[in-house]
Write a protein that holds these residues in place. Sequence first.
Motif, PDB file in Angstrom:
ATOM      1  N   SER A  19      -5.259  -4.269 -10.508  1.00  0.00           N
ATOM      2  CA  SER A  19      -5.502  -4.216  -9.069  1.00  0.00           C
ATOM      3  C   SER A  19      -5.918  -2.812  -8.636  1.00  0.00           C
ATOM      4  O   SER A  19      -6.755  -2.643  -7.738  1.00  0.00           O
ATOM      5  CB  SER A  19      -4.264  -4.671  -8.295  1.00  0.00           C
ATOM      6  N   GLY A  20      -5.351  -1.796  -9.279  1.00  0.00           N
ATOM      7  CA  GLY A  20      -5.736  -0.426  -8.961  1.00  0.00           C
ATOM      8  C   GLY A  20      -7.177  -0.133  -9.321  1.00  0.00           C
ATOM      9  O   GLY A  20      -7.899   0.531  -8.561  1.00  0.00           O
ATOM     10  N   GLU A  21      -7.620  -0.608 -10.487  1.00  0.00           N
ATOM     11  CA  GLU A  21      -9.014  -0.417 -10.890  1.00  0.00           C
ATOM     12  C   GLU A  21      -9.958  -1.138  -9.938  1.00  0.00           C
ATOM     13  O   GLU A  21     -11.006  -0.604  -9.558  1.00  0.00           O
ATOM     14  CB  GLU A  21      -9.214  -0.942 -12.314  1.00  0.00           C
ATOM     15  N   GLU A  80      -9.478  -1.864  -6.795  1.00  0.00           N
ATOM     16  CA  GLU A  80      -9.537  -1.174  -5.505  1.00  0.00           C
ATOM     17  C   GLU A  80     -10.401   0.083  -5.594  1.00  0.00           C
ATOM     18  O   GLU A  80     -11.147   0.404  -4.662  1.00  0.00           O
ATOM     19  CB  GLU A  80      -8.127  -0.816  -5.039  1.00  0.00           C
ATOM     20  N   THR A  81     -10.322   0.799  -6.717  1.00  0.00           N
ATOM     21  CA  THR A  81     -11.170   1.979  -6.905  1.00  0.00           C
ATOM     22  C   THR A  81     -12.641   1.588  -6.904  1.00  0.00           C
ATOM     23  O   THR A  81     -13.478   2.261  -6.278  1.00  0.00           O
ATOM     24  CB  THR A  81     -10.818   2.679  -8.229  1.00  0.00           C
TER      25      THR A  81
END
Length: 270
Positions: free
Chosen positions: A29-31, A33-34
């Motif tokens: 999820s972090g990737e 969003e980036t």
Amino acid sequence: MTPDTAPASQRVERYAADGMVRVDGLLTSGEVETIRSAFMDQVVRDRHRLGARDGLADDDILARFPRFMQPHRHPDLEVGSIARRLMTDRRILDIVTGLIGPAFGAQSMFYFKPPSARGQALHQDNYFLRAHPETCVAAWIAIDDCDAANGALSVVPGSHTMEVVCPETADDEESFTTGLVRPPAGMTPVQTVMRAGDVLFFHGSLVHGSLPNTTEDRFRMSLIFHYVPQTSVEIARWYLPLVAPDGSDVTVAAAVGGGPCGDGWSGAAH
């Protein structure tokens, strides 16, 4: 469409049968969003540098949010650095290699598909890439949750066994591209539902496309890579140079001739 829950050793069999496999949650999820933030920042700041020239009217929402073509060729931009890195990310490339053998990266694309945007008529990817003697494979990464309402992909399982054909004319009320490939007799499109971070890998002859985004507040962003086997001897000129797994550039012969539409054909980039 059923996601790929089989062991990696069985993906080749599913790919051979259906022309596609889906791997859930390949990106975090972090990737995601980036990626989403970087591409949104770029389209707001300067949509023209990477945006495709699709002949859209000024009032078309896709003129404000054009699909980005080959961002990996722009390492000076944040989106270019992201695309170049992910194109050779082992999580993606290892699956591609398991399906088609050692591969080169050929294309990166980013679709924004905002609310009210038209879809893309059913088509085959290798009509554009013209990889030979084998075909390309796509890694279609969902950057937003997507379903029928916001224009997720529709795919035709098993259609990868057909030849690449010259398209008919698409309905411009539903598709921003002009070509339409009808599924083989007895085969029908299947609607996909994907979560952000899921990746659909599919064969270059697989018939696929999408309907318009009918929502009022949901984008359907996606980051797509295309790969070709390292045994490829030619590809359409626009996709050169290719990208090796170590990130270096590689050149093969440029495809010549008219492709499936005959000698008078001059294809545009996908």
